[in-house]
Structure formats: structure tokens, C-alpha cells
Scaffold this active site. Structure first.
Site, PDB file in Angstrom:
ATOM      1  CG  ASP A  97      31.157 -60.489 -18.551  1.00  0.00           C
ATOM      2  OD1 ASP A  97      30.417 -59.531 -18.329  1.00  0.00           O
ATOM      3  OD2 ASP A  97      31.278 -60.992 -19.672  1.00  0.00           O
TER       4      ASP A  97
ATOM      5  CG  ASP B 217      30.807 -65.967 -23.233  1.00  0.00           C
ATOM      6  OD1 ASP B 217      31.428 -67.040 -23.235  1.00  0.00           O
ATOM      7  OD2 ASP B 217      30.026 -65.643 -22.320  1.00  0.00           O
ATOM      8  CG  ASN B 218      32.655 -64.285 -19.591  1.00  0.00           C
ATOM      9  OD1 ASN B 218      31.678 -63.663 -20.003  1.00  0.00           O
ATOM     10  ND2 ASN B 218      32.550 -65.323 -18.781  1.00  0.00           N
TER      11      ASN B 218
ATOM     12  NE  ARG C 196      30.393 -59.070 -23.936  1.00  0.00           N
ATOM     13  CZ  ARG C 196      30.356 -59.339 -22.637  1.00  0.00           C
ATOM     14  NH1 ARG C 196      30.915 -60.436 -22.170  1.00  0.00           N
ATOM     15  NH2 ARG C 196      29.764 -58.514 -21.800  1.00  0.00           N
TER      16      ARG C 196
END
Length: 522
Positions: A280, A270-271, A200
Site C-alpha cells: 500500500d 490494515d497496511n 494483513r
């Protein structure tokens, strides 16, 4: 799984956590921590994808084996593998969150099949060093949503992770669905999801934030070596090309989201995948009525940072954070800034072309911007279902009158009685321009309709559809999961046997939990 070809490049070449205890902690100078899944008490296979299994090297017969159930529920470890959780950080809702990592995801292995590499990852497989205050488990509700949505997105033509299997754990999991202080026990489940990798933007942010620049250089070069081998040149030039690849694939992904009306709901850094694929699936949703300000995430209900209409801008903001993360390897801003500037410029051009294709227009005119802008305004004058509107628009003929054209799309209106007076006049004015524009196109009505129906899906995974499958599954009835899975494999086909799913959101779903907005635990 006798034909699975294990090739664990990630763990073989990147720094591992030397602490093998599965204790929640800050993990430094590492890309991952070894950790085994939590063993479920009574796993049961609900559904598995023959297509994804074949893609990674698993036969159809093996899906029904005890070995498959044991491996993809976390009960057994594949030979010659060591499961691991990845270390990364991220910006959440625009704020730096520090270390995050795989809090409820465990990578089983990397496999090679037909000259392609795939990472097999269990979501909901138990605690890791990155679980913070959570248990690392997942509930059936969110697992069904993830399992179905990834496959739905793939068949819509949207870059995405894939779903291999959906398995009940046999254990109860405590969750507060609305974060309102009323937790309850729910059925636990595990999804095996598949991607080239689960790296990511936040993976790079973590290394830079901790000034682990040697590891950052190694990590960027690892990504170039295995995922972007076409990149060549001097190191600095390679790093810039790497960033440009990330920007280009992210732009294409967002264009597809906007094309089909998908809202991710949690576009934290982070996604965001380095491969430009959707990862996610939490509180996602598809637009019902065309509302650029809609977000499916209850956590985002006040500021609506991740609303549908803001997704391109958020992607740009997230890329800015990625640029900051790799800046120490380049030490100059000019070229990074040029790539960031071109992202939005290119997106605007691509968005116009994409939107015109949804309208069945494949040439250019000076009035096209007005045609698009006016439609986006009119679609919001009364609740108008995005999917149904664009799908039915393909039935409009060049010879239709304005009144006939409106009649063909009126099924998309939630409150037909509101389409009168000024609203009706606005629709008439727009269709007069649109019909005139269609008549300047060379494509026949049939040709145009066929092309539009390959761009505008007839079926998408509306939240109420997923919730119906969840409600049935809670009663151990998995028939709706099977039906929706089959339906969503051919979202552009008419599929008359499933016509009931070509429908607006029912009134009962407007405020029902799981059908309108959802929490991050959903």
C-alpha cells in the site's frame, strides 16, 4: 496468458460472502466478496515489467497482446477465476476503524509458477462492498508512484509487493488531492500488483472483533498451511510460531526501511502484511535531509505518528494488535508478551549492526553507540541529504585528514554556508573519532567502499523525481517513467549516464504538491 497456472486456494478454502451484489455494506462471517472489476472505457498500457511477468508465468510477447491489456485493465476475466475483494479491519492512526476491506483493490487470481504462489491484484479497478464512500478507482498520479516505488524497493533489497503493469483506464476520476474542498478530475489508471498474498494484520483483527472465532482459527491455520509450512507442533505452539514469524519478518522489513531512509506514511494495521512485505504505497517518501521527525503524510502532519524515527515503535504497536487478535486461540499472554518484548530488543541490536555497516564498520567496539548517536545528532544540525551523505562516505580513506573527509561529504549539505562555527566543529570532532575507528578495521579502503556501496544506495525514488514523471505523463509523455524504472533497477550501481539523479531535492520541490508532503489520495 496460456501458461498461467491458476490455483485459487484463498477462495476455495475460506468462507465467501453469500451476497453477490456489489453494494457497500457490512460483510460478516466471510473472508472475501466476489466482485468483478469496473470495465474501463479506453485502456492503454503505459508500462509493464518483463521481470515480474516472467516471475508469474507470462511471456514477454504476451505483455504486448490485447489479452494482457484486457485482463489487467479489468475488461476481461481470466478463465476459471472469480475476482474478489478481501474483508478486513484495522487501526488507523491508532484508532479502531472497524471494517475496512479492499475498497479499491480487486484480486484477479492466485497463480502458481516454479513452485511459488502469487496473487494478482488490480488497484483502482472499481467499487467493491468495502469502498465505503469512495468509487474504488485510482488516478494516474498515485498509480505511477505505486508502480515505480514497489519495483524500486525490490531492487533496493526491501521486502515488498511487486508491480506487473501500469494501465490508463481512459476515464476521468474526481479527486481532492489536498482534502481542502477543491476536487478536480484526473486521469484514471490501474496498477496490477503482485504478492504471495495481500493478507494483513487487520484481516485477523476483523474476525476477532466480530467474535468469529471459528473463522479466525480456520484463517490462521490456512496461513500456516500455505505460507509457513515449516511450522509444526501442537496447535497452540503453531499459533505462537506464526506470530513470531510475523514479528521477525516485520522487524527485518523495518530495518530495511530505516537503512534506505524510506518512510511509509500510513502504517495502519490494515497496511501491514502478514508476510513482512511493504504494501500500500500511498503518501510515502524518502528522507531528503536527515530528519527523524519527517512524515510525508499531510493527514499526519500534526501528530507525526508515522514519522521516520517512529516506524520501529509503530511496527511494535501494530504487532501488539495482531497479538490481541490471535489471543483467543492461545488464551494466555506470557508467550505473546515475550515475543513482543524481544521484538524491540532484537531491533535495537540489529539497528546498531545495520547502522555500523552503513558506516563501513564491521567489527564491534564499546564506543559504537556513541559514534552512531553523535552522528544522528550532527546530521540534523544543518540540512544534510541522507542518501548522498552515506553514499559519499564510502570515498573516505583511512589516511584522510578530518578536513579532507568533510570535503568528500560536503555535497550532501543543502546550505554549505551553515557548516561553520559550532556545526563545523561538531563535524570535525565526529570525523576524528570515525577515522580513528576506520583505522582499527582490517578491511582495506577499497574493500570497505565496495561493501558500503552495496548497503548505501546511490539512487532512490525521491518524491520530486516521481512528480516529474507524473507531470510528463499528464502530457502523454511516458519517457521519464521508462527512465526512472531503468535507473531504479540498479540503485547501487554508479550508472554515470544517470548521474543527474544523484542530486539533492531542488528548491522548487520544497513546497510543490507531490514533492514534499502528500495526502492519502496521492
Amino acid at each position: 496468458m496460456k501458461n498461467l497456472k491458476i490455483n485459487n486456494r484463498f477462495t476455495a478454502e475460506l468462507p465467501a460472502d453469500s451476497d453477490l451484489t456489489n453494494e457497500i455494506r457490512q460483510v460478516r462471517n466471510t473472508a472475501f466478496s466476489y466482485v468483478n472489476p469496473t470495465k474501463p472505457s479506453n485502456p492503454k498500457l503505459i508500462h509493464a515489467s518483463d521481470e515480474v511477468a516472467e516471475m508469474v508465468g507470462i511471456s514477454k510477447d504476451e505483455i504486448q497482446s490485447e489479452e494482457f491489456l484486457d485482463v489487467f485493465s479489468g475488461n476481461e476475466i481470466l478463465p476459471d477465476t472469480q475476482p474478489y475483494a478481501m474483508c478486513y479491519a484495522g487501526h488507523q492512526f491508532g484508532n479502531w476503524a472497524g471494517q475496512l476491506g479492499d475498497g479499491r483493490a480487486i484480486n484477479l487470481a492466485e497463480v502458481e509458477n516454479n513452485n511459488q504462489f502469487f496473487t494478482l491484484q488490480l488497484k483502482g479497478a472499481g467499487k467493491t462492498p468495502y469502498s465505503r464512500t469512495a468509487d474504488g478507482l485510482a488516478v494516474l498520479r498515485s498509480s505511477i508512484r505505486e508502480y515505480l516505488c514497489a519495483e524500486a524497493m525490490y531492487h533496493l533489497g526491501v521486502p515488498t509487493t511487486r508491480s506487473l503493469s501500469l494501465i490508463l483506464s481512459g476515464d476521468q476520476v474526481l479527486r481532492d488531492i489536498l482534502y481542502n474542498g477543491n476536487p478536480a478530475y484526473e486521469k484514471g489508471a490501474i496498477v496490477c500488483r503482485v504478492a504471495p498474498s495481500f493478507i494483513r494484520f487487520g484481516s485477523f483483527e476483523m474476525l476477532t472483533a466480530r467474535n468469529e472465532l471459528k473463522n479466525l482459527k480456520q484463517f490462521v491455520e490456512y496461513n500456516i498451511k500455505y505460507y509457513f509450512p515449516e511450522i509444526t507442533g501442537e496447535p497452540k505452539e503453531q499459533y505462537l510460531q506464526f506470530f513470531k514469524k510475523a514479528a521477525d519478518t516485520t522487524r527485518q522489513m523495518i530495518l530495511h526501511w530505516q537503512r534506505v531512509g524510506f518512510v511509509h506514511g500510513v502504517m495502519n494495521t490494515d497496511n501491514m502484511s502478514i508476510h513482512g512485505i511493504t504494501i500500500d504505497y500511498g503518501p510515502y517518501g524518502w528522507l531528503e535531509n536527515y530528519d527523524p521527525n519527517w512524515t510525508p503524510n499531510t493527514t499526519d502532519s500534526q501528530n507525526r505518528r508515522y514519522r521516520f524515527g517512529n516506524q520501529p515503535q509503530i511496527a511494535h504497536w501494530n504487532l501488539y494488535q495482531l497479538a490481541n487478535a490471535i489471543y483467543p486461540l492461545i488464551n494466555e499472554t506470557e508467550q505473546l508478551e515475550k515475543i513482543l518484548e524481544s521484538f524491540m530488543d532484537d531491533f535495537i541490536v540489529d539497528y546498531k549492526q545495520m547502522f555500523l555497516s552503513k558506516l563501513g564498520i564491521f567489527t564491534s567496539s564499546e564506543t559504537d553507540n556513541d559514534l552512531i548517536d553523535n552522528l544522528e545528532t550532527i546530521l540534523q544540525l544543518t540540512e544534510t541529504d541522507m542518501t548522498i551523505f552515506f553514499r559519499n562516505l564510502s570515498s573516505v580513506k583511512k589516511s584522510d585528514s578530518v578536513e579532507k573527509a568533510i570535503e568528500k561529504i560536503q555535497f550532501s549539505f543543502y546550505k554549505i554556508e551553515e557548516v561553520s562555527g559550532d556545526i563545523l566543529d561538531a563535524w570535525k570532532k565526529w570525523f576524528a573519532v570515525y577515522l580513528n575507528r576506520l583505522n582499527s578495521e582490517e578491511l582495506s579502503d577499497k574493500e570497505r567502499s565496495q561493501k558500503m556501496n552495496l548497503i548505501n544506495p546511490k539512487y532512490v525514488l525521491r518524491n520530486y523525481m516521481a512528480q516529474l514523471a507524473i507531470d510528463a505523463a499528464d502530457k502523454e509523455d511516458y519517457s521519464l517513467i521508462n527512465e526512472l524504472y531503468t535507473l531504479l533497477q540498479k540503485p547501487y550501481d554508479e550508472q554515470p549516464e544517470y548521474e543527474k539523479w544523484f542530486a539533492k531535492r531542488p528548491d522548487w520541490a520544497r513546497s510543490k504538491v507531490g514533492c514534499s508532503m502528500l495526502s492519502c489520495s496521492s
